[in-house]
Design an enzyme around this catalytic site. Structure first.
Site, short mmCIF file in Angstrom:
data_model
loop_
_atom_site.label_atom_id
_atom_site.label_comp_id
_atom_site.label_asym_id
_atom_site.label_seq_id
_atom_site.Cartn_x
_atom_site.Cartn_y
_atom_site.Cartn_z
N LYS B 191 37.26 17.11 42.08
CA LYS B 191 35.94 16.71 41.59
C LYS B 191 35.51 15.41 42.24
CE LYS B 191 34.35 14.16 38.32
NZ LYS B 191 33.08 13.60 38.84
N GLY B 242 40.11 5.78 40.23
CA GLY B 242 38.90 5.28 39.59
C GLY B 242 39.22 4.05 38.76
N SER B 243 38.42 3.83 37.73
CA SER B 243 38.56 2.60 36.96
C SER B 243 39.79 2.65 36.05
CB SER B 243 37.31 2.36 36.12
OG SER B 243 37.26 3.29 35.06
N GLU B 245 39.80 1.65 33.05
CA GLU B 245 39.30 2.12 31.74
C GLU B 245 39.40 3.65 31.64
OE1 GLU B 245 35.21 1.17 31.54
OE2 GLU B 245 34.93 2.05 29.55
N GLU B 264 45.41 5.88 40.40
CA GLU B 264 45.09 4.75 41.29
C GLU B 264 43.89 4.06 40.65
OE1 GLU B 264 46.61 3.64 43.80
OE2 GLU B 264 47.82 5.28 44.60
N CYS B 298 38.84 -0.94 45.52
CA CYS B 298 39.70 -1.31 44.40
C CYS B 298 40.69 -2.41 44.81
CB CYS B 298 40.45 -0.10 43.87
SG CYS B 298 41.26 0.87 45.13
N GLU B 395 37.16 -6.79 37.30
CA GLU B 395 36.83 -6.19 38.58
C GLU B 395 35.31 -6.06 38.66
OE1 GLU B 395 38.17 -2.13 39.21
OE2 GLU B 395 38.65 -2.65 41.28
#
Lengths: 286, 493
Positions: B191, B242-243, B245, B264, B298, B395
């Site tokens: 995705k 991604g994040s 969170e 990651e 990142c 971040e």
């Protein structure tokens, strides 16, 4: 006047930061042999005890992870030596716990320390790498300890199961907070006494006895624990434990169901379950 | 345009726009399931735009849980054939993909820049070549898997991999995910991010051209709900970039399912400059560390730690350098800093920068003219930053650098490690022993010494602590896609 000598009984205590405190809660629980014979009152660790253990483990991390691999290997081997000298005590405790062959359990536990001791200065050579990057850089990857590892020891195999989880966790330089088998905690208490006299710095391994279901959620959600070995977490608590581990992205590992006596139960990949690979880049040029 | 006294004006550059003729876009792209593009059962479509012009490039399908299930089923159906294929033959398909990407490099680079807003010189020189290199590298592992993890028993594919990738390196992240998965014999449902789906969909065409068996790679487009459906779908492994969170949300939802997981996540990298560093090189490294890809990285070097004796000198050079950064049309081959990926991201950056000003840090931005349309943010420096400021802790994922100072080596280590993240770090010093000392003590998965933001398919990349677990790249990046028959299976991490 009778000449019968009265036995001096042992008090089973926690092992935190190299010391042997009772639970700050003042609680204990009765442990019985497999045949129901009362064995001891064992400290029932509280949430505060667990927090103290994490503080001790965190404090010991720079010292232990900073030690040379050669030294860590020597110290793990020393644990095996010290256990050998206490065979009788461990065998008795395993017999009380209902082990079919206590002598075999103790031997296997000692041998496991020796096996992992040998990995201390070999792991980086087997699982590290120098990477042939497309460019003028020197670049290498090495395993490093993850930090503080929370270990829930298996409920059965009270000694071999425990050693099989603790040795691979600490050999790379991690420090550990261990929840002992709830049903058969005495081999863990004895192992603590071995560790205390084996040159393992205080705080590297901290062993808590008590109620697994009570302690695991606190361990799993503690923000200063970096990883969890959930091998001994009861199936019904596993999902909640993994969920709690998300709060600070703990690494979660569960040993395979291999027979702990089998050679396949020991592996350098049990060590790398709790290491981080660090890649370092440096330019090359004249 | 006003410049500080003593600073020479930058060169005037003639515009050098890259032609977009090489990219032929359809009006609409369906979901890529079972080797073909299909209409979404959801019946929903959404536009994907160019962040530098705000023009719609195409419409893409929004996959709902039924669509995701269909993709997972296609991957499941394709698994026995793909896993059972002779490894050397499997390798050839992956090699074909690498070659196709090299052949169509220009088209992919232009499309990446159109859809994501990153400078064409970066998509041309970094994203696309590295994506091809990842397929090339992992293709070669397909028939050598038993050499990768000695003593661990026979390796086999984990199964169906659900892979969720971010918008900052759309094609490169697809390559990081797909190349090792395919080489190891897994099938995949990928995705891409909702703002940057197009190069992944072109990659689907590449898999068709490579005659990859249908269902081995499936691509579902959509936003967070589509990703959540993929996490819950019948897949054996989730790989997420991604994040932090969202990573935690995914960790919670896979808890107890036995699905394998690699994450990651975010970072707040320290880039540490010692007083003996080669300052001009360090300035270039600092600029590359934070302004590469508009700071949408990142592992960006977003916290600059400068040893006090060289603070003034470094800051002066850095401000001069910022004056020469060219911000604007990402399709211009001269552009250094392109468009912010989306309006939502621009708003986030602006909000965090505002917090820096409110919390008392001193802001510096070069004078530069920004285009009228599109999403833009000036390269930004903050000085007078303390560890407690949000701009030093959170971040930002934008071209915003926070500068702190230190005096001793120990203080640098302490400050660098004082974050829940642990993805990357940079060290600038001429002293070799200090480099090794720092490299050992920095709690980060990647340490760049006298360089920054380097990537290579042979090099493991990934984080400590809340930057996630697992590695991508190198043989360590294969491991998450393999299970082992012998003891010591990595279990569910």
């Amino acid at each position: 006047m009778s000449t019968d000598r009265v036995e001096v009984r042992r008090t089973a205590k926690l092992y935190i930061g190299g010391a042997f405190p009772r639970s700050e809660s003042g609680r204990s629980y009765e442990v019985t042999a497999h045949d129901g014979k009362p064995l001891a009152q064992v400290s029932q660790a509280s949430r505060k005890d667990l927090r103290e253990a994490v503080v001790a483990a965190r404090g010991a991390f720079p010292v232990w992870s900073g030690a040379t691999a050669y030294l860590r290997g020597q110290i793990l081997y020393r644990v095996a030596e010290m256990m050998e000298g206490r065979r009788a005590q461990f065998e008795t405790e395993l017999a009380d716990a209902g082990a079919a062959d206590p002598a075999r359990g103790v031997s296997a536990s000692i041998d496991r320390w020796v096996w992992y001791a040998g990995w201390a200065d070999k792991l980086a050579q087997v699982v590290g790498a120098t990477n042939p990057v497309a460019g003028p850089y020197f670049n290498f990857t090495l395993p490093e300890p993850t930090g503080v590892v929370g270990i829930v020891a298996p409920g059965d195999q009270a000694l071999l199961g425990l050693v099989s989880r603790v040795a691979p966790a600490i050999v790379s330089g991690n420090t550990a907070v261990v929840i002992a088998s709830e049903r058969s905690p005495l081999p863990a208490v004895s192992l603590a006494e071995v560790l205390a006299t084996s040159d393992v710095p205080g705080g590297v391994v901290n062993i808590l006895t008590g109620r697994t279901a009570e302690l695991v959620p606190w361990l799993a959600s503690h923000m200063d624990v970096n990883a969890l070995d959930v091998t001994g977490v009861p199936a019904e608590l596993l999902a909640d434990t993994e969920r709690a581990a998300a709060d600070n992205v703990k690494r979660v590992h569960r040993a395979s169901d291999t027979d702990p006596f089998d050679d396949a139960a020991q592996s350098p990949y049990e060590i790398t379950a709790f290491t981080e690979m660090k890649t370092v880049w440096h330019p090359m040029g004249a | 345009m006003e410049r500080p006294a003593g600073v020479a004006p930058p060169w005037e550059y003639a515009s050098a726009p890259e032609s977009t003729d090489v990219v032929r876009l359809e009006d609409r792209y369906g979901l890529f399931i079972g080797g073909e593009f299909v209409e979404p059962k959801s019946g929903r479509w959404f536009p994907t735009i160019s962040p530098s012009t705000e023009e719609t490039l195409a419409e893409v399908a929004e996959a709902d849980p039924a669509d995701v299930a269909r993709a997972a089923d296609a991957a499941r159906d394709a698994l026995p054939g793909w896993r059972g294929l002779a490894p050397a033959e499997r390798a050839k398909y992956v090699f074909r993909i690498a070659r196709q990407l090299q052949d169509r490099a220009r088209e992919f680079a232009v499309l990446e820049t159109m859809n994501g807003g990153k400078p064409i010189k970066e998509s041309r020189d970094v994203d696309i070549p590295l994506a091809a290199a990842h397929f090339f590298y992992y293709a070669g592992w397909a028939d050598k898997l038993e050499y990768a993890f000695p003593g661990r028993g026979a390796p086999r594919a984990v199964g169906v991999a659900g892979q969720i990738i971010p918008w900052n390196f759309p094609l490169l992240m697809a390559a990081w995910k797909l190349a090792p998965a395919l080489a190891a014999g897994n099938t995949a449902v990928l995705k891409p991010a909702e703002t940057t789906p197009l190069t992944a969909l072109f990659l689907a065409q590449v898999t068709q051209e490579a005659e990859l068996p249908p269902g081995v790679v499936n691509i579902v487009t959509g936003a967070g709900e589509t990703g959540a459906a993929l996490v819950d779908a019948d897949v054996d492994k989730i790989a997420f970039t991604g994040s932090t969170e969202v990573g935690k949300i995914i960790r919670r939802s896979t808890a107890g399912t036995g699905k394998r997981l690699t994450l990651e996540l975010g970072g707040k990298a320290a880039n540490i400059v010692f007083e003996d560093a080669p300052l001009d090189q360090a300035v270039e490294g600092v600029v590359n560390g934070i302004f590469f890809n508009q700071g949408h990285v990142c592992c960006a070097g977003s916290r600059l730690l400068v040893q006090e004796p060289v603070f003034d000198a470094l800051l002066g050079k850095l401000k001069d350098r910022l004056q020469t950064l060219r911000v604007g049309d990402p399709l211009d081959k001269n552009t250094d800093v392109g468009a912010i990926n989306s309006r939502a991201q621009l708003d986030k950056i602006a909000e965090l920068v505002e917090s820096g000003v409110e919390e008392g840090a001193e802001i510096y931005q070069p004078e530069c003219v920004l285009p009228e349309r599109g999403f833009w943010f000036r390269p930004t420096l903050f000085t007078g930053v303390s560890q407690s400021h949000r701009i030093a802790r959170e971040e930002i994922f934008g071209p915003v650098l926070s500068i702190l100072t230190f005096r001793t080596v120990d203080e640098a280590i302490e400050k660098a490690n004082n974050t829940p993240y642990g993805l990357s770090a940079g060290v600038w010093t001429e002293k070799g022993s200090r480099i090794l000392h720092m490299a050992q003590r920095l709690r980060a998965g990647v340490v760049w010494a006298n360089t920054f933001n380097r990537f290579d398919p042979t090099s493991p990349f990934g984080g400590f602590k809340e930057s996630g677990f697992g590695r991508e790249g190198g043989l360590h990046g294969l491991e998450p896609y393999l299970a082992f028959d012998g003891g010591g299976d990595g279990g569910d991490r």
